[in-house]
Write a protein that holds these residues in place. Structure first.
Motif, mmCIF file in Angstrom:
data_model
loop_
_atom_site.group_PDB
_atom_site.id
_atom_site.type_symbol
_atom_site.label_atom_id
_atom_site.label_comp_id
_atom_site.label_asym_id
_atom_site.label_seq_id
_atom_site.Cartn_x
_atom_site.Cartn_y
_atom_site.Cartn_z
ATOM 1 N N GLN A 208 22.140 -52.913 23.847
ATOM 2 C CA GLN A 208 20.973 -52.146 24.262
ATOM 3 C C GLN A 208 20.596 -51.133 23.184
ATOM 4 O OE1 GLN A 208 19.151 -52.188 27.418
ATOM 5 N NE2 GLN A 208 20.062 -54.227 27.335
ATOM 6 N N MET A 209 19.302 -51.025 22.865
ATOM 7 C CA MET A 209 18.833 -50.073 21.861
ATOM 8 C C MET A 209 17.660 -49.271 22.409
ATOM 9 S SD MET A 209 19.136 -52.200 18.325
ATOM 10 C CE MET A 209 18.265 -53.595 19.030
ATOM 11 N N PHE A 210 17.599 -47.991 22.042
ATOM 12 C CA PHE A 210 16.617 -47.087 22.634
ATOM 13 C C PHE A 210 15.895 -46.213 21.619
ATOM 14 C CE2 PHE A 210 20.192 -47.714 25.547
ATOM 15 C CZ PHE A 210 19.546 -48.192 26.682
ATOM 16 N N PHE A 211 16.614 -45.664 20.638
ATOM 17 C CA PHE A 211 16.087 -44.574 19.804
ATOM 18 C C PHE A 211 15.274 -45.094 18.628
ATOM 19 C CE2 PHE A 211 16.657 -41.462 16.291
ATOM 20 C CZ PHE A 211 16.065 -40.366 16.897
ATOM 21 N N TYR A 212 14.080 -44.538 18.476
ATOM 22 C CA TYR A 212 13.263 -44.825 17.301
ATOM 23 C C TYR A 212 12.500 -43.558 16.927
ATOM 24 C CZ TYR A 212 9.355 -45.326 20.594
ATOM 25 O OH TYR A 212 8.411 -45.101 21.567
ATOM 26 N N VAL A 213 11.999 -43.506 15.692
ATOM 27 C CA VAL A 213 11.284 -42.330 15.196
ATOM 28 C C VAL A 213 10.018 -42.783 14.489
ATOM 29 C CG1 VAL A 213 11.360 -40.301 13.695
ATOM 30 C CG2 VAL A 213 13.447 -41.053 14.869
ATOM 31 N N ASP A 214 8.872 -42.433 15.034
ATOM 32 C CA ASP A 214 7.604 -42.731 14.363
ATOM 33 C C ASP A 214 7.289 -41.676 13.306
ATOM 34 O OD1 ASP A 214 6.950 -45.149 15.590
ATOM 35 O OD2 ASP A 214 5.999 -44.165 17.296
ATOM 36 N N SER A 215 7.737 -40.436 13.533
ATOM 37 C CA SER A 215 7.459 -39.342 12.601
ATOM 38 C C SER A 215 8.641 -38.384 12.560
ATOM 39 C CB SER A 215 6.204 -38.583 13.044
ATOM 40 O OG SER A 215 6.114 -37.329 12.403
ATOM 41 N N ALA A 216 9.182 -38.162 11.370
ATOM 42 C CA ALA A 216 10.304 -37.225 11.216
ATOM 43 C C ALA A 216 9.871 -35.806 11.553
ATOM 44 C CB ALA A 216 10.861 -37.301 9.798
ATOM 45 N N GLU A 217 8.626 -35.454 11.208
ATOM 46 C CA GLU A 217 8.139 -34.104 11.520
ATOM 47 C C GLU A 217 8.071 -33.892 13.028
ATOM 48 O OE1 GLU A 217 7.755 -31.611 9.645
ATOM 49 O OE2 GLU A 217 7.687 -32.436 7.608
ATOM 50 N N GLU A 218 7.644 -34.923 13.765
ATOM 51 C CA GLU A 218 7.603 -34.811 15.224
ATOM 52 C C GLU A 218 9.008 -34.692 15.800
ATOM 53 O OE1 GLU A 218 5.365 -38.078 16.797
ATOM 54 O OE2 GLU A 218 3.491 -37.432 15.845
ATOM 55 N N LEU A 219 9.948 -35.433 15.220
ATOM 56 C CA LEU A 219 11.340 -35.321 15.665
ATOM 57 C C LEU A 219 11.863 -33.912 15.407
ATOM 58 C CD1 LEU A 219 14.011 -36.555 16.703
ATOM 59 C CD2 LEU A 219 14.518 -37.191 14.325
ATOM 60 N N ALA A 220 11.587 -33.365 14.225
ATOM 61 C CA ALA A 220 12.038 -32.010 13.892
ATOM 62 C C ALA A 220 11.479 -30.998 14.886
ATOM 63 C CB ALA A 220 11.626 -31.649 12.467
ATOM 64 N N ALA A 221 10.216 -31.183 15.277
ATOM 65 C CA ALA A 221 9.604 -30.271 16.253
ATOM 66 C C ALA A 221 10.300 -30.369 17.607
ATOM 67 C CB ALA A 221 8.114 -30.591 16.392
ATOM 68 N N LYS A 222 10.706 -31.572 17.989
ATOM 69 C CA LYS A 222 11.413 -31.750 19.260
ATOM 70 C C LYS A 222 12.794 -31.091 19.221
ATOM 71 C CE LYS A 222 9.194 -36.153 20.502
ATOM 72 N NZ LYS A 222 9.389 -37.619 20.680
ATOM 73 N N ILE A 223 13.448 -31.160 18.073
ATOM 74 C CA ILE A 223 14.763 -30.528 17.944
ATOM 75 C C ILE A 223 14.602 -29.012 18.019
ATOM 76 C CG2 ILE A 223 16.769 -30.198 16.434
ATOM 77 C CD1 ILE A 223 16.015 -32.972 15.195
ATOM 78 N N GLY A 224 13.553 -28.485 17.375
ATOM 79 C CA GLY A 224 13.254 -27.055 17.419
ATOM 80 C C GLY A 224 14.051 -26.253 16.412
ATOM 81 N N GLY A 225 14.008 -24.940 16.560
ATOM 82 C CA GLY A 225 14.718 -24.074 15.625
ATOM 83 C C GLY A 225 14.081 -24.123 14.249
ATOM 84 N N ASN A 226 14.917 -24.054 13.220
ATOM 85 C CA ASN A 226 14.435 -24.051 11.838
ATOM 86 C C ASN A 226 14.646 -25.386 11.141
ATOM 87 O OD1 ASN A 226 13.654 -21.262 11.876
ATOM 88 N ND2 ASN A 226 15.843 -20.726 11.747
ATOM 89 N N VAL A 227 14.636 -26.470 11.915
ATOM 90 C CA VAL A 227 14.870 -27.797 11.345
ATOM 91 C C VAL A 227 13.772 -28.135 10.340
ATOM 92 C CG1 VAL A 227 15.065 -30.255 11.847
ATOM 93 C CG2 VAL A 227 16.090 -28.577 13.395
ATOM 94 N N LYS A 228 14.193 -28.640 9.171
ATOM 95 C CA LYS A 228 13.240 -29.034 8.138
ATOM 96 C C LYS A 228 13.498 -30.483 7.736
ATOM 97 C CE LYS A 228 12.287 -24.508 6.058
ATOM 98 N NZ LYS A 228 12.884 -23.726 7.141
#
Length: 268
Positions: A208-228
């Motif tokens: 089973q597979m679930f995780f994908y990323v269309d945009s690293a910037e969007e992922l960073a925003a979801k993680i929050g904090g000072n992620v770059k």
């Protein structure tokens, strides 16, 4: 050794990819340690998976990409530490060690047990049995190396987990300070292709597979904090394609054109 589960069993695929590349496409990757271990792997597994060049080189390319990023990190941060999550049978230490770096390899207990049988712990690489998504491993590492910069690698790992779990892990890692993480992933289109084609070719259509990323910037925003976002790169950008089958070259080109598979490097 207890029987490996569906996901853990995929740990053989990257090893076979590195063996194939070393024997036929060393311009992509040469792995002396993997070649030494070839005769100790299950023969039926080798025969079953040594079929499709693209599938094998997709695994080898992951290792080549990780090697490039690890070496760059250690040049930039000579005091840096490397932690490999979901290490499986990866032999990165033997390809990239600079003679002084501290390395950690984290995986589930029965995988670490099997790993130790094939790859006894080298001088500066410590094996940690446990859950990559729990705090135990990072607390252990931080207690050992205090304030040193750490690069966490997660090769071929995140696909199998839901987004909220991956984000929680990345947030947790970021709490321990001076952390970077690099991982391979797919976009939504790449996930569809992976489920339909790649996992069937390597004999794991039931994973089973679930995780994908269309945009690293969007992922960073979801993680929050000072992620770059340090880098978001097409998977095959730096992979030499000379001497490969036409079908393999086409698959790599299409993958990069549509950003179906990629490497993401974050500062947490």
């Amino acid at each position: 050794m207890s029987k490996l589960g569906v996901v853990e069993d995929t740990l053989f695929v990257p090893m076979l990819g590195r063996i194939y590349a070393s024997e036929h496409c060393s311009q992509i990757l040469y792995d002396k340690k993997a070649l030494e271990l070839k005769n100790r792997l299950p023969l039926d597994l080798i025969e079953q998976n040594m079929q499709n060049q693209y599938t094998l080189l997709a695994s080898a390319s992951r290792s080549a990409n990780m090697d490039r990023i690890i070496r760059s990190f250690l040049e930039r941060r000579p005091d840096g530490v490397i932690v490999q999550l979901g290490c499986g049978l990866e032999t990165t230490y033997h390809r990239c060690d600079n003679g002084k770096t501290h390395w950690y390899a984290v995986d589930l207990p029965h995988v670490i047990e099997y790993r130790r049988g094939l790859l006894p712990e080298p001088e500066r690489e410590l094996y940690i049995s446990g859950d990559a998504f729990a705090k135990d491993w990072i607390k252990k590492v931080r207690n050992d190396v205090l304030d040193a910069p750490i690069l966490v690698t997660a090769g071929g790992l995140f696909h199998y987990f839901e987004e909220h779990k991956v984000i929680a892990l990345l947030r947790m890692i970021g709490q321990f300070g001076n952390m970077e993480v690099v991982f391979d992933t797919v976009n939504k289109r790449g996930m569809t292709m992976m489920k339909k084609k790649y996992m069937k070719q390597v004999g794991h259509a039931d994973a089973q597979m679930f995780f994908y990323v269309d945009s690293a910037e969007e992922l960073a925003a979801k993680i929050g904090g000072n992620v770059k976002v340090i880098a978001e790169e097409p998977y095959y950008r730096y992979i030499p394609k000379n001497g490969l089958k036409l079908s393999t070259k086409v698959s790599m080109t299409v993958s990069d054109q549509f950003k179906m598979v990629k490497m993401i490097h974050l500062k947490l």
